[in-house]
Design an enzyme around this catalytic site. Structure first.
Site, short mmCIF file in Angstrom:
data_model
loop_
_atom_site.label_atom_id
_atom_site.label_comp_id
_atom_site.label_asym_id
_atom_site.label_seq_id
_atom_site.Cartn_x
_atom_site.Cartn_y
_atom_site.Cartn_z
N LYS A 58 -3.58 -11.64 10.19
CA LYS A 58 -4.35 -10.66 10.94
C LYS A 58 -5.60 -11.31 11.55
O LYS A 58 -6.10 -12.28 11.02
CB LYS A 58 -4.82 -9.54 9.99
CG LYS A 58 -3.74 -8.58 9.54
CD LYS A 58 -4.32 -7.52 8.62
CE LYS A 58 -3.26 -6.54 8.15
NZ LYS A 58 -2.67 -5.74 9.23
N ARG A 73 6.55 -1.87 4.05
CA ARG A 73 7.89 -1.30 4.03
C ARG A 73 8.83 -2.12 3.16
O ARG A 73 9.79 -1.60 2.60
CB ARG A 73 8.41 -1.17 5.48
CG ARG A 73 8.56 -2.47 6.20
CD ARG A 73 8.62 -2.32 7.73
NE ARG A 73 7.31 -2.00 8.29
CZ ARG A 73 7.09 -1.79 9.59
NH1 ARG A 73 8.08 -1.86 10.46
NH2 ARG A 73 5.88 -1.52 10.02
N1 BES Z 1 -1.63 -2.42 6.10
C1 BES Z 1 -1.24 -2.49 7.46
C2 BES Z 1 -1.48 -1.17 8.22
C3 BES Z 1 -2.91 -0.72 8.35
C4 BES Z 1 -3.65 -1.04 9.46
C5 BES Z 1 -3.49 0.07 7.38
C6 BES Z 1 -4.95 -0.60 9.58
C7 BES Z 1 -4.80 0.51 7.51
C8 BES Z 1 -5.53 0.17 8.61
C9 BES Z 1 0.24 -2.83 7.57
O1 BES Z 1 0.73 -3.64 6.57
C10 BES Z 1 0.41 -3.57 8.86
O2 BES Z 1 -0.11 -4.63 8.97
N2 BES Z 1 1.15 -2.98 9.79
C11 BES Z 1 1.37 -3.57 11.05
C12 BES Z 1 2.82 -3.44 11.36
C13 BES Z 1 3.27 -4.27 12.53
C14 BES Z 1 3.19 -5.74 12.18
C15 BES Z 1 4.67 -3.89 12.89
C16 BES Z 1 0.50 -2.84 12.07
O3 BES Z 1 0.29 -1.64 11.92
O4 BES Z 1 0.02 -3.49 12.97
MN MN Z 2 0.44 -5.68 6.98
#
Ligand code: BES
Ligand code: MN
Ligand code: ZN
Length: 499
Positions: free
Chosen positions: A277, A351
């Site tokens: 990230k 997931r």
């Molecule tokens: N934990 C994150 C989602 C999230 C983002 C929670 C901001 C709280 C605040 C999740 O694991 C994630 O990274 N999701 C990605 C999915 C994508 C890679 C398909 C996302 O939402 O960008």
């Molecule tokens: Mn994630």
């Protein structure tokens, strides 16, 4: 658990000192007991000077009011009497806790001309006080805010709510207090930083539920390997901290009642893994276990109030880190269900954890339904913001029950669609499915992925990324972590699944 103040109940009587709080209906008069607490008639002047009309949760105060030994006398608006629902009472309680400031002795006079709050209403004032009083300050070595010394221990603060029938209120409040404990626990877990709370430490916290009569079982890496949980284990393999799967069980129902089941995403920290990230706000990913925290919180609430139901709470605890052993984009893993998954993005890890946790739950416990909670996608924040969690479900009755519980508690959910058009977006040539479906409908494709691991079990997925943390502060929550889901699921059970 963070200390909470004491909430007591008493009959109407003239308070002697501390902070005194009365309730003022919009467009109505103060009740008799409230007026008696203001012998010199200070409040009517304050109302006029501040143009206070009794708007819900509005506050005015008089310091060292004439004719009394109080430190302060405050009035909380009740809003329009006809609009006094459960959430209004919670907000009144929250506003009262705020108006009390740093007093250790607080009297709330729950009296308003012509309005007779029920025991439940009074209990909700108490619950609002507790929810508002929560502060995560265990790491602050100087407990001062804006130069005002806070009481050292919140335990030393007592709110006495004066009402017509303190005995009935006390009884109703016992249940509310059990639920507040569950919310406190969930907030604590979410606020706690990841250096302190890894999978092993989180599991130890869940183990403490045994003190309430909850059965707690902790599966280690070795056991998960044996079960074939390749999806969950793939996420965990980049961390030096080993994963855990925790199963909690509360058996308060009839012996042959199939359990209700709650499943939580417990990523103690989500760096994104190799698909790392960006740095901005990455610290928020200490809260990526908020789904698991809500599950532990609701199990606490159910056990503490001795709910007449059988409930299973399962949480998958991992840390998503990039290291030499981390999983890569392109890797293919085999889940416990036997279905294979091509990893496209290692940041779509929640997931993967839930795939194995849901499958295990269904196989092992044959629940009457499963509700999973997860901070699953950033996309749900884009879709719904901070005031509704996304609800995805294969069952209309369960969806309706969740929606109703959300409206009652204020932990609102909004149903989103599922369908084969979305489902096919996670098909891939290389395996049974891939773990991301591209940019569009990101929250839905994530839900479609989960759906492939529940078979015909009635199931609902709550995407709480926007509601479990970082919500704007409210009358009943000033903390980063909201504890979202605890009150919602407790109510779901109370209204539909207790004998
Ligand atoms: N934990 C994150 C989602 C999230 C983002 C929670 C901001 C709280 C605040 C999740 O694991 C994630 O990274 N999701 C990605 C999915 C994508 C890679 C398909 C996302 O939402 O960008
Ligand atoms: Mn994630
Ligand atoms: Zn995540």
């Amino acid at each position: 658990m963070t200390d909470k103040p004491t909430v007591a109940f008493a009959k109407f009587a003239a308070p002697k000192k501390g902070s005194v709080i009365v309730l003022a209906p919009e467009g109505g008069d103060l009740g008799q007991a409230a007026a008696a607490a203001d012998p010199a008639g200070v409040l009517p002047k304050v109302f006029a000077a501040a143009e206070f009309k009794g708007k819900l949760a509005g506050t005015v105060e008089a310091l060292a009011p004439h004719g009394t030994d109080y430190d302060r006398l405050a009035a909380i608006g009740m809003g329009k009497p006809a609009a006094l629902n459960e959430q209004a009472w919670l907000q009144i309680g929250g506003a009262a806790a705020a108006a009390a400031r740093n007093a250790t002795e607080v009297t709330v006079i729950a009296d308003a001309a012509g309005l007779e709050p029920s025991a439940r209403d009074i209990a909700n004032i108490g619950l609002g006080i507790l929810l508002r009083a929560y502060v995560f300050d265990k790491y602050k070595t100087r407990k001062e805010e804006n130069g005002v010394k806070q009481p050292k221990n919140r335990k030393d603060v007592t709110f006495t709510i004066q009402c017509a029938d303190p005995g009935a209120a006390r009884k109703a409040f016992a249940e509310a207090s059990a639920v507040a404990d569950g919310v406190y626990l969930a907030r604590d877990l979410v606020n706690e930083p990841a250096n302190v709370l890894g999978p092993v430490e989180f599991a130890a916290k869940a183990k403490e539920l045994e003190g309430l009569g909850v059965k707690v079982e902790i599966l280690t890496e070795k056991e998960m390997k044996k079960l074939g949980m390749g999806a969950l284990l793939g996420v965990a393999q980049g961390s030096v901290r080993p994963p855990r799967l925790v199963v909690t069980q509360w058996n308060g129902g009839k012996q042959k009642q199939k359990p209700v089941a709650f499943v939580g995403k417990g990523v103690v920290f989500d760096t994104g893994g190799i698909s790392i990230k960006p740095a901005a706000s990455m610290e928020d990913m200490k809260g990526d276990m908020a789904g698991a925290a809500a599950v532990v919180g609701v199990m606490h609430a159910l056990a503490a109030r001795k709910a007449k139901t059988n409930a299973v709470g399962i949480i998958g605890l991992v840390e998503n880190m990039p290291d030499g052993n981390a999983q890569r984009p392109g890797d293919i893993v085999t889940s416990m269900s036997g279905q294979t998954i091509e990893i496209i993005n290692t940041d779509a890890e929640g997931r993967l954890v839930l795939a194995d946790a849901l499958w295990y739950c269904k196989e092992e416990y044959k629940p009457q339904f499963m509700v999973n909670l997860a901070t699953l996608t950033g996309a749900i924040i884009i879709a719904l913001g901070n005031s509704h969690a996304g609800l995805f479900s294969n069952d209309d009755a369960l969806s309706e029950h969740l929606t109703a519980a959300g409206l009652a508690t204020g932990e609102k959910v909004w149903r989103m669609p599922l369908g084969s058009e979305y489902d096919k977006l996670i098909d891939t040539k290389n395996a049974d499915m891939k773990n991301t479906g591209g940019r569009s409908a990101g929250s839905i494709t994530a839900a479609q992925f989960l759906k492939r691991f529940v078979d015909d079990t009635p199931w609902a997925h709550l995407d709480v990324a926007g509601t479990a943390m970082g919500s704007p502060s409210s009358e009943i929550n000033q903390s980063w972590a909201s504890g979202f889901g605890v009150r919602l699921l407790d109510r779901l059970v109370a209204d539909h699944y207790e004998r």
